[in-house]
Design a protein around this motif. Structure first.
Motif, PDB file in Angstrom:
ATOM      1  N   PHE A 196      74.377  38.743  50.685  1.00  0.00           N
ATOM      2  CA  PHE A 196      75.343  38.248  49.683  1.00  0.00           C
ATOM      3  C   PHE A 196      75.579  36.807  49.800  1.00  0.00           C
ATOM      4  CE2 PHE A 196      79.885  36.764  48.655  1.00  0.00           C
ATOM      5  CZ  PHE A 196      79.998  37.420  47.489  1.00  0.00           C
ATOM      6  N   ARG A 252      89.632  47.670  49.524  1.00  0.00           N
ATOM      7  CA  ARG A 252      88.238  47.301  48.928  1.00  0.00           C
ATOM      8  C   ARG A 252      87.461  46.392  50.391  1.00  0.00           C
ATOM      9  NH1 ARG A 252      90.053  43.808  43.603  1.00  0.00           N
ATOM     10  NH2 ARG A 252      90.459  45.658  42.231  1.00  0.00           N
ATOM     11  N   THR A 285      80.257  43.980  43.445  1.00  0.00           N
ATOM     12  CA  THR A 285      81.614  43.259  44.128  1.00  0.00           C
ATOM     13  C   THR A 285      82.029  42.281  42.963  1.00  0.00           C
ATOM     14  OG1 THR A 285      80.170  41.413  44.896  1.00  0.00           O
ATOM     15  CG2 THR A 285      80.143  43.541  46.047  1.00  0.00           C
ATOM     16  N   ASP A 286      83.182  41.548  43.249  1.00  0.00           N
ATOM     17  CA  ASP A 286      83.409  40.570  42.755  1.00  0.00           C
ATOM     18  C   ASP A 286      82.997  39.296  43.179  1.00  0.00           C
ATOM     19  OD1 ASP A 286      85.000  40.014  45.038  1.00  0.00           O
ATOM     20  OD2 ASP A 286      87.182  40.768  44.243  1.00  0.00           O
ATOM     21  N   VAL A 302      84.735  54.105  45.551  1.00  0.00           N
ATOM     22  CA  VAL A 302      85.386  52.788  45.826  1.00  0.00           C
ATOM     23  C   VAL A 302      87.011  52.897  45.712  1.00  0.00           C
ATOM     24  CG1 VAL A 302      85.805  50.443  45.224  1.00  0.00           C
ATOM     25  CG2 VAL A 302      83.550  51.427  45.386  1.00  0.00           C
ATOM     26  N   ARG A 320      76.922  50.170  43.612  1.00  0.00           N
ATOM     27  CA  ARG A 320      78.267  49.740  43.665  1.00  0.00           C
ATOM     28  C   ARG A 320      78.101  47.980  43.114  1.00  0.00           C
ATOM     29  NH1 ARG A 320      80.475  52.430  48.996  1.00  0.00           N
ATOM     30  NH2 ARG A 320      80.998  54.526  48.008  1.00  0.00           N
ATOM     31  N   GLY A 339      79.661  37.856  41.640  1.00  0.00           N
ATOM     32  CA  GLY A 339      79.317  38.800  42.421  1.00  0.00           C
ATOM     33  C   GLY A 339      77.899  39.471  42.426  1.00  0.00           C
ATOM     34  N   GLY A 351      82.992  38.864  46.921  1.00  0.00           N
ATOM     35  CA  GLY A 351      82.426  39.742  48.063  1.00  0.00           C
ATOM     36  C   GLY A 351      83.153  40.931  48.160  1.00  0.00           C
ATOM     37  N   ALA A 352      84.430  41.392  47.494  1.00  0.00           N
ATOM     38  CA  ALA A 352      85.003  42.628  47.511  1.00  0.00           C
ATOM     39  C   ALA A 352      84.262  43.671  46.574  1.00  0.00           C
ATOM     40  CB  ALA A 352      86.430  42.342  47.162  1.00  0.00           C
ATOM     41  N   THR A 353      84.177  44.722  47.226  1.00  0.00           N
ATOM     42  CA  THR A 353      83.472  45.982  46.447  1.00  0.00           C
ATOM     43  C   THR A 353      84.725  46.659  45.665  1.00  0.00           C
ATOM     44  OG1 THR A 353      81.890  46.340  48.141  1.00  0.00           O
ATOM     45  CG2 THR A 353      82.564  48.103  46.437  1.00  0.00           C
ATOM     46  N   SER A 393      84.906  44.078  52.055  1.00  0.00           N
ATOM     47  CA  SER A 393      84.110  42.884  51.798  1.00  0.00           C
ATOM     48  C   SER A 393      82.934  42.715  52.270  1.00  0.00           C
ATOM     49  CB  SER A 393      85.109  41.645  52.316  1.00  0.00           C
ATOM     50  OG  SER A 393      84.273  40.587  52.080  1.00  0.00           O
ATOM     51  N   LEU A 394      81.796  42.133  51.471  1.00  0.00           N
ATOM     52  CA  LEU A 394      80.582  41.824  51.731  1.00  0.00           C
ATOM     53  C   LEU A 394      80.173  40.423  52.130  1.00  0.00           C
ATOM     54  CD1 LEU A 394      78.615  44.622  49.604  1.00  0.00           C
ATOM     55  CD2 LEU A 394      79.908  45.007  51.630  1.00  0.00           C
TER      56      LEU A 394
END
Length: 468
Positions: free
Chosen positions: A142, A133, A116-117, A128, A114, A184, A120-122, A135-136
């Motif tokens: 990250f 979403r 992320t943006d 997905v 996967r 990301g 940190g959102a997947t 968040s990481l």
């Protein structure tokens, strides 16, 4: 004549003494050699198993390293493609997810792939949900990739996936905008449960263990090949023996764990650290297994020793018998009388002697017992009373075997028997004594029977006379 006879007798005695001394010396030497061999086996088997465990740890570590390298390749390819789409302003959920799904299909060992943006959102990848979403942004990996554009692949500590809610081992790479700013990250992961299943395929002996620890020596995955409770993911406890081994060589080595391990099982461990990715792979086999191997091979050596000593005994007896025959030939009359007397004594001994294991299986018997059963010893050993006797008599013998074992001391019973060799009946006084092994457990029953038929008949006759 007497002087010559006495001189020759003295010479024969001297020869007999020399033969016996030589036999005892050879037997003692053979025993010393066997003991030395058993001691050598103990060290050899330990070293051999240590080498096997070391090679296995290296092999599994190389396999894991190859898998991680494959993950890194997929992440690099995926990062290049996503950055290309960002540059061309073509990066959409469908296009990026389609590409990531193809990469995941090509590398089935990857459970999740996967991206992320920048926040940190997947947002990309199979499974997905754009409306929900995860968040990481708070994950350490990250933050590291966001703050350092020069980092390559970062391997995370085991974490519970935001979406899967399962323990995962995660690797990630940074994504850059066309201007090299943070865009990301793309990450791949494998479920810890899948790692455990892969380790289980090695089918090690019960009590063995395979552990994968990350760069901080926290447990990523651990497989035990018995009912030993697994260590929790993320556990960073290390035995004192492992700490000492790592202080001497952080890359690879072997050590004896003792019982200070987290699960309390003493093992021979080998470890292999990946210099490129920082993880450590440990493989351990239980001391009990190694000890059992030693016992088996030591038993073989002991059997060879016993066979040799028995052969030496019979060889010595053969030599001494030949010397005795020479003596008998020189003083014929005296030796003929002695031999006749000896033969009479041997033939007149009525005792039957035998040995059974706890299940009633014959382990050994003497010649007189062969006459009783009417079979040679090699046909008796390995069988039970049921193979030779009527059911009621076989049960009678077996019940007395059990009584002797239960009593824990010699028991005596009297019984009538019929010899299979010629059919004659005899009244015996039988003493059965339980035999014990080194650990105190019963290993068999020794039986000795004395023929008191005449005594019994006399008692009956006297009783009849008294009654008259």
């Amino acid at each position: 004549m007497v002087f010559i006879r006495n001189s020759f007798l003295a010479g024969m005695k001297k020869k007999l003494t020399l033969v016996l001394v030589a036999a005892l010396s050879i037997g003692a030497l053979a025993t010393i050699v066997a003991i030395a061999a058993i001691m050598y086996l103990h060290r050899h088997i330990h070293d051999e198993q240590s080498e096997i465990v070391h090679n296995l740890a290296r092999t599994i570590a190389n396999t894991v390293e190859q898998d991680v390298a494959g993950f890194d390749f997929v992440l690099q390819v995926s990062a290049d493609e996503i950055e290309r789409q960002l540059l061309a302003r073509q990066a959409t959920y469908e296009s990026v997810t389609t590409f990531l799904s193809k990469q995941q299909d090509r590398f089935p060992k990857i459970d999740l792939l996967r991206a992320t943006d920048p926040e940190g959102a997947t947002v990309y990848g199979r499974g997905v949900d754009p409306a929900q979403r995860a968040s990481l942004a708070q994950r350490d990996y990250f933050k590291q990739l966001k703050e350092n554009a020069e980092l390559g692949m970062v391997i995370s500590e085991p974490v519970i996936g935001k979406i899967s809610q399962k323990w995962i081992w995660l690797m990630a790479r940074r994504l850059n905008q066309p201007d090299r700013s943070f865009a990301g990250l793309v990450y791949a992961s494998i479920f810890v449960d899948d790692l455990v299943k892969r380790f289980e395929q090695f089918k090690l002996v019960p009590g063995s263990a395979i552990s994968l620890r990350d760069q901080n020596m926290k447990v990523v995955a651990r497989t035990t090949f018995d009912a030993t409770p697994p260590l929790p993911v993320g556990d960073n406890r290390l035995s004192e023996e492992l700490r000492q081994a790592l202080s001497q060589s952080s890359k690879s080595g072997t050590y004896q764990s003792g019982v200070s391990t987290a699960d309390g099982v003493s093992r021979i461990y080998a470890y292999q650290r990946s210099e490129k990715y920082g993880f450590t792979l440990l493989v351990g086999i239980p001391d009990a297994y190694v000890t059992n191997l030693w016992i088996q091979q030591s038993a073989f050596v002991a059997a060879l020793l016993v066979t040799f000593l028995v052969g030496l005994l019979f060889g010595t007896r053969l030599v001494t018998r030949r010397i005795a025959e020479q003596l008998r030939a020189d003083i014929h009359a005296t030796r003929e009388a002695e031999r006749a007397l000896l033969k009479t004594l041997v033939q007149s001994i009525p005792n039957l002697i035998w040995l059974k294991n706890p299940d009633g299986v014959y382990l050994a018997c003497n010649v007189e017992f062969e006459h009783f059963f009417g079979h040679p010893a090699d046909e008796i050993v390995g069988k039970t009373d049921n193979d030779f006797l009527p059911p009621d008599l076989a049960k009678f013998f077996r019940d007395h075997d059990r009584a002797a074992m239960a009593a824990g001391k010699p028991t005596v019973n009297e019984e009538w028997i019929s010899y299979a060799s010629d059919g004659h009946r005899a009244y015996l006084v039988t003493t059965k004594t339980p035999m014990y092994g080194p650990d105190g457990s019963v290993i068999g029953v020794l039986g000795v029977s004395q023929d008191i038929t005449e005594q019994k008949r006399t008692e009956v006759q006297l009783r009849e006379n008294e009654e008259r």
